[in-house]
Scaffold this active site. Sequence first.
Site: not given
Ligand code: SF4
Length: 289
Positions: A132, A134, A228-230
């Site tokens: 990923h 990040e 989108s992983s989230n």
């Molecule tokens: Fe930042 Fe959004 Fe990632 Fe949270 S989810 S760290 S607010 S980019």
Amino acid sequence: MEVILAEHMGFCFGAQKAVDTVYEQIENEENVGRPIYTFGPIVHNEEVVNDLQRKGVRVLSDLAEAEKLPDGERGTVIIRAHGVARAVRERLEKQGYTLVDATCPFVKRIYNIVEKESEAGKSIVIVGNAGHPEVEGIRGWSNTKTYIIGSLEEAEKFTPEEGEELCIVSQTTFNYKKFQDVVEIFGEKGYNGSVVNTVCNATEVRQAEARELAARVDVMIVIGGNHSSNTRKLYEICRQECEMTYYIQTLDDLHLNLPKSVRLVGITAGASTPNNIIEEVQNYVRINF
Ligand code: SF4
């Protein structure tokens, strides 16, 4: 039929800030006649990326692509909310690009922790998904050995080297409960070092709300980009609570054929989903069912 929206959903603080930064750069006079790029898609949402593309913003997929562009095309590069490794920043600057940093402050906090703790000699454990962007970015701020742990099995198998001190952090969008479980496994092994919970609050709140909402509705709709992983995690959480959970990118993907017994529909959305898409979906469901 009643439609219930999750209270917190859609663009998180970091995604909103990153997207706003790109629009500001489009308006910025200093960029007149100079190309604007985002390093990777600014958020994992095709609608947003396509709109920016129409306004002339291009996506640079990697350093190799940046390297290939002739000098005259080396303009402004916006670093997205996920951030990038230190070496990537340095490389882009060396290639003559002007950097505009839209790294989310919560991600930057992880860079600072990783930099400081690795300078103090600790190895870094990132609880997150290998590959990923990040996680790759976070890894790139460590000066020591870095491990990536993505599952409980990997945590079970992990053995630190003799005398190795660890600093454990997490990808911001990692499932909070799973992060705690991983830390517990490390605890049972008697590891030496520190733990910093760097799961973003926006993610925690969204995940907890999604779980609670999915448990009380008949149908759950999760809106977000394919990459989108989230959003994927929100989907997994909702699916555990509600069998009829649908994952859609936009209204076009929604082909609901609901049984008459359905009374409650819940809607949530990933952190990179713009409000207009959420509005469209909820209006459609309210009107058509
Ligand atoms: Fe930042 Fe959004 Fe990632 Fe949270 S989810 S760290 S607010 S980019």
